[in-house]
Enzyme design. Structure first.
Site, mmCIF file in Angstrom:
data_model
loop_
_atom_site.group_PDB
_atom_site.id
_atom_site.type_symbol
_atom_site.label_atom_id
_atom_site.label_comp_id
_atom_site.label_asym_id
_atom_site.label_seq_id
_atom_site.Cartn_x
_atom_site.Cartn_y
_atom_site.Cartn_z
ATOM 1 C CB SER A 133 -8.211 -1.586 5.454
ATOM 2 O OG SER A 133 -8.765 -2.752 4.905
ATOM 3 C CD GLU A 149 -5.088 0.576 3.092
ATOM 4 O OE1 GLU A 149 -5.088 -0.445 3.824
ATOM 5 O OE2 GLU A 149 -5.691 0.626 2.017
ATOM 6 N NE ARG A 181 -3.812 -2.226 0.544
ATOM 7 C CZ ARG A 181 -3.540 -3.473 0.171
ATOM 8 N NH1 ARG A 181 -2.441 -3.744 -0.532
ATOM 9 N NH2 ARG A 181 -4.358 -4.451 0.440
HETATM 10 C C1 LIG Z 1 -15.352 0.158 1.025
HETATM 11 C C2 LIG Z 1 -13.897 0.329 0.658
HETATM 12 C C3 LIG Z 1 -13.139 -0.791 0.399
HETATM 13 C C4 LIG Z 1 -11.777 -0.649 0.053
HETATM 14 N N1 LIG Z 1 -11.063 -1.781 -0.208
HETATM 15 C C5 LIG Z 1 -9.766 -1.668 -0.575
HETATM 16 C C6 LIG Z 1 -9.006 -2.842 -0.901
HETATM 17 O O1 LIG Z 1 -9.502 -3.964 -0.892
HETATM 18 N N2 LIG Z 1 -7.698 -2.666 -1.232
HETATM 19 C C7 LIG Z 1 -7.125 -1.440 -1.294
HETATM 20 O O2 LIG Z 1 -5.931 -1.357 -1.618
HETATM 21 N N3 LIG Z 1 -7.821 -0.326 -0.997
HETATM 22 C C8 LIG Z 1 -9.128 -0.407 -0.644
HETATM 23 N N4 LIG Z 1 -9.832 0.714 -0.335
HETATM 24 C C9 LIG Z 1 -9.170 2.021 -0.364
HETATM 25 C C10 LIG Z 1 -9.331 2.783 -1.702
HETATM 26 O O3 LIG Z 1 -10.299 2.169 -2.502
HETATM 27 C C11 LIG Z 1 -8.008 2.860 -2.466
HETATM 28 O O4 LIG Z 1 -6.995 3.425 -1.685
HETATM 29 C C12 LIG Z 1 -8.159 3.639 -3.775
HETATM 30 O O5 LIG Z 1 -6.995 3.521 -4.568
HETATM 31 C C13 LIG Z 1 -8.419 5.140 -3.547
HETATM 32 O O6 LIG Z 1 -8.785 5.693 -4.784
HETATM 33 P P1 LIG Z 1 -9.396 7.144 -4.899
HETATM 34 O O7 LIG Z 1 -9.531 7.444 -6.342
HETATM 35 O O8 LIG Z 1 -10.619 7.243 -4.088
HETATM 36 O O9 LIG Z 1 -8.229 8.020 -4.280
HETATM 37 P P2 LIG Z 1 -8.286 9.139 -3.164
HETATM 38 O O10 LIG Z 1 -8.735 8.535 -1.881
HETATM 39 O O11 LIG Z 1 -9.035 10.302 -3.658
HETATM 40 O O12 LIG Z 1 -6.740 9.509 -3.071
HETATM 41 C C14 LIG Z 1 -5.814 8.571 -2.561
HETATM 42 C C15 LIG Z 1 -4.397 9.124 -2.738
HETATM 43 O O13 LIG Z 1 -4.059 9.184 -4.118
HETATM 44 C C16 LIG Z 1 -3.673 10.509 -4.488
HETATM 45 N N5 LIG Z 1 -4.157 10.721 -5.870
HETATM 46 C C17 LIG Z 1 -5.396 10.426 -6.365
HETATM 47 N N6 LIG Z 1 -5.450 10.692 -7.687
HETATM 48 C C18 LIG Z 1 -4.232 11.183 -8.034
HETATM 49 C C19 LIG Z 1 -3.662 11.648 -9.263
HETATM 50 N N7 LIG Z 1 -4.342 11.681 -10.420
HETATM 51 N N8 LIG Z 1 -2.387 12.104 -9.242
HETATM 52 C C20 LIG Z 1 -1.654 12.101 -8.096
HETATM 53 N N9 LIG Z 1 -2.140 11.654 -6.907
HETATM 54 C C21 LIG Z 1 -3.407 11.210 -6.879
HETATM 55 C C22 LIG Z 1 -4.357 11.410 -3.469
HETATM 56 O O14 LIG Z 1 -3.669 12.634 -3.350
HETATM 57 C C23 LIG Z 1 -4.230 10.560 -2.214
HETATM 58 O O15 LIG Z 1 -2.938 10.666 -1.672
HETATM 59 C C24 LIG Z 1 -11.196 0.632 -0.011
HETATM 60 C C25 LIG Z 1 -11.979 1.758 0.247
HETATM 61 C C26 LIG Z 1 -13.319 1.617 0.568
HETATM 62 C C27 LIG Z 1 -14.158 2.829 0.816
#
Ligand SMILES: Cc1cc2nc3c(=O)[nH]c(=O)nc-3n(C[C@H](O)[C@H](O)[C@H](O)COP(=O)(O)OP(=O)(O)OC[C@H]3O[C@@H](n4cnc5c(N)ncnc54)[C@H](O)[C@@H]3O)c2cc1C
Length: 336
Positions: free
Chosen positions: A236, A332, A165
């Site tokens: 998580s 995380e 992660r």
């Molecule tokens: C119900 C649920 C279940 C989940 N299950 C998992 C799982 O099984 N495994 C897992 O790994 N994660 C899981 N997650 C966490 C989440 O889905 C991941 O971390 C996902 O990658 C976040 O994506 P996001 O687009 O929402 O990013 P955000 O939460 O909006 O951003 C996350 C990070 O990425 C950066 N970022 C986003 N876009 C860009 C870009 N274009 N350029 C530069 N930086 C950027 C942001 O600044 C931030 O630091 C879960 C979340 C939820 C709500």
């Protein structure tokens, strides 16, 4: 490009925090992003901006005093094809699960175990998302981004320094690049990864298919994880701690049922959810924030919780795990 002032982020974070950003801008192409970064409008925000995807790994502890940028770069295209593999390039604003659905629909192997993870393609490369024995870094070939001067960069997988992660974008390069697209290597033929028991149980013995795995992953996740549309959460909240094998052996003398997964010869990973549950936190609330009743690793917003309430709950949990096991668990989720 339009900058929206005093913009509500309520629809842009899965914890459902009702907070505002001083300004918000969305870009639909690399050119539009470059124009914004080079425009005088960006100057006041250069030191205080945040790129977000779906906000599914963010916890806002108040209004964001800065500019929030969001990628609306969409589209998936095959940029290279060999007898065995394809390189598929996806815009950073593509919904991650749409990418997985596309890959599975094309019959390409590699992404199926990562089905139904919320968020967008850009964040997949920042977070190194993982589930059911797979991590996206196993697929990432390169990551394209612009720096704050609008200069394009292409980073190889090795340069992204992927870990559990983790990536260089969360550390040394935090706030330096805006990811515009990610190129993944997918396989025309593959071996299905059924290393997780609860996945295997849902699939016919010896007859699992690519789409069957995707369906099973989606079903297991839907049954297991709270839907953020119903109860705010970011999946998580904590990472599973990696500890020295000797420490684990000592702990297991006291806690014979403590689970672990091997990392290397000297380290094991311990499920943080198990540690939290042993500390009696599963299902418990502190104010309007709580530990989910079925998933001790997931902190939830019971309704109207502030980011500070969630952080306070997290701090109590960290302290109790430290006191009981001498293990440090860390979030995380990105706390903003
Ligand atoms: C119900 C649920 C279940 C989940 N299950 C998992 C799982 O099984 N495994 C897992 O790994 N994660 C899981 N997650 C966490 C989440 O889905 C991941 O971390 C996902 O990658 C976040 O994506 P996001 O687009 O929402 O990013 P955000 O939460 O909006 O951003 C996350 C990070 O990425 C950066 N970022 C986003 N876009 C860009 C870009 N274009 N350029 C530069 N930086 C950027 C942001 O600044 C931030 O630091 C879960 C979340 C939820 C709500």
């Amino acid at each position: 490009m339009m900058l929206n002032k005093d913009y509500s982020l309520a629809r842009h974070n899965t914890f459902g925090m009702d907070v505002h950003a001083s300004a918000w801008a969305e870009f639909a192409s690399e050119e539009a992003l470059r124009a914004l970064l080079l425009s005088p409008d960006f100057v006041p925000w250069r030191e205080r901006f945040l790129v977000i995807g779906s906000g599914s790994n963010l916890l806002f502890c108040g209004d964001y005093d800065g500019l929030v940028l969001h990628s609306a770069i969409r589209g998936i295209r095959v940029v290279e094809e060999t007898a065995d593999d394809v390189l598929a390039c996806a815009g950073s604003g593509v919904i991650w699960d749409d990418f997985v659905a596309w890959a599975v629909g094309q019959g390409y192997y590699g992404a199926e175990n990562l089905s139904a993870i919320p968020g967008e393609v850009g964040a997949s490369a920042v977070q190194n998302i993982g589930a059911y024995g797979a991590e996206v870094c196993q697929l990432i070939e390169y990551v394209s981004a612009l720096d704050l001067d609008g200069e394009p960069h292409v980073f190889t997988n090795v340069e992204c320094r992927y870990g559990y992660r983790d990536s260089i974008f969360k550390n040394e390069w935090k706030g330096r690049y805006v990811i515009t697209s990610v190129t993944y290597r997918l396989h025309k033929q593959g071996t299905l990864n059924l290393s997780y028991g609860n996945l295997r149980e849902r699939l016919p013995e010896g007859g699992a298919t690519l789409s069957g795995v995707r369906e099973a992953v989606c079903a297991v996740r839907a049954a297991k994880l709270p839907d953020p549309a119903v109860m705010g959460n970011a999946g998580s909240f904590f990472k599973n701690p990696v500890i020295a094998r000797w420490q684990y052996d000592h702990l297991r003398d006291v806690w014979p049922s403590m689970p672990s997964y091997p990392v290397d010869d000297e380290h094991v990973k311990v499920p943080a959810g198990w540690l939290i549950e042993q500390c009696g936190w599963k299902g418990r609330a502190l104010g309007r924030a709580a530990v989910h009743e079925h998933q001790a690793l997931v902190l939830v917003n019971l309704g109207g919780a502030t980011g500070d309430e969630v952080v306070s709950l997290a701090r109590h949990i960290v302290a109790d795990v430290r006191q009981k096991f001498g293990i440090e668990i860390s979030p995380e989720v990105n706390v903003i």
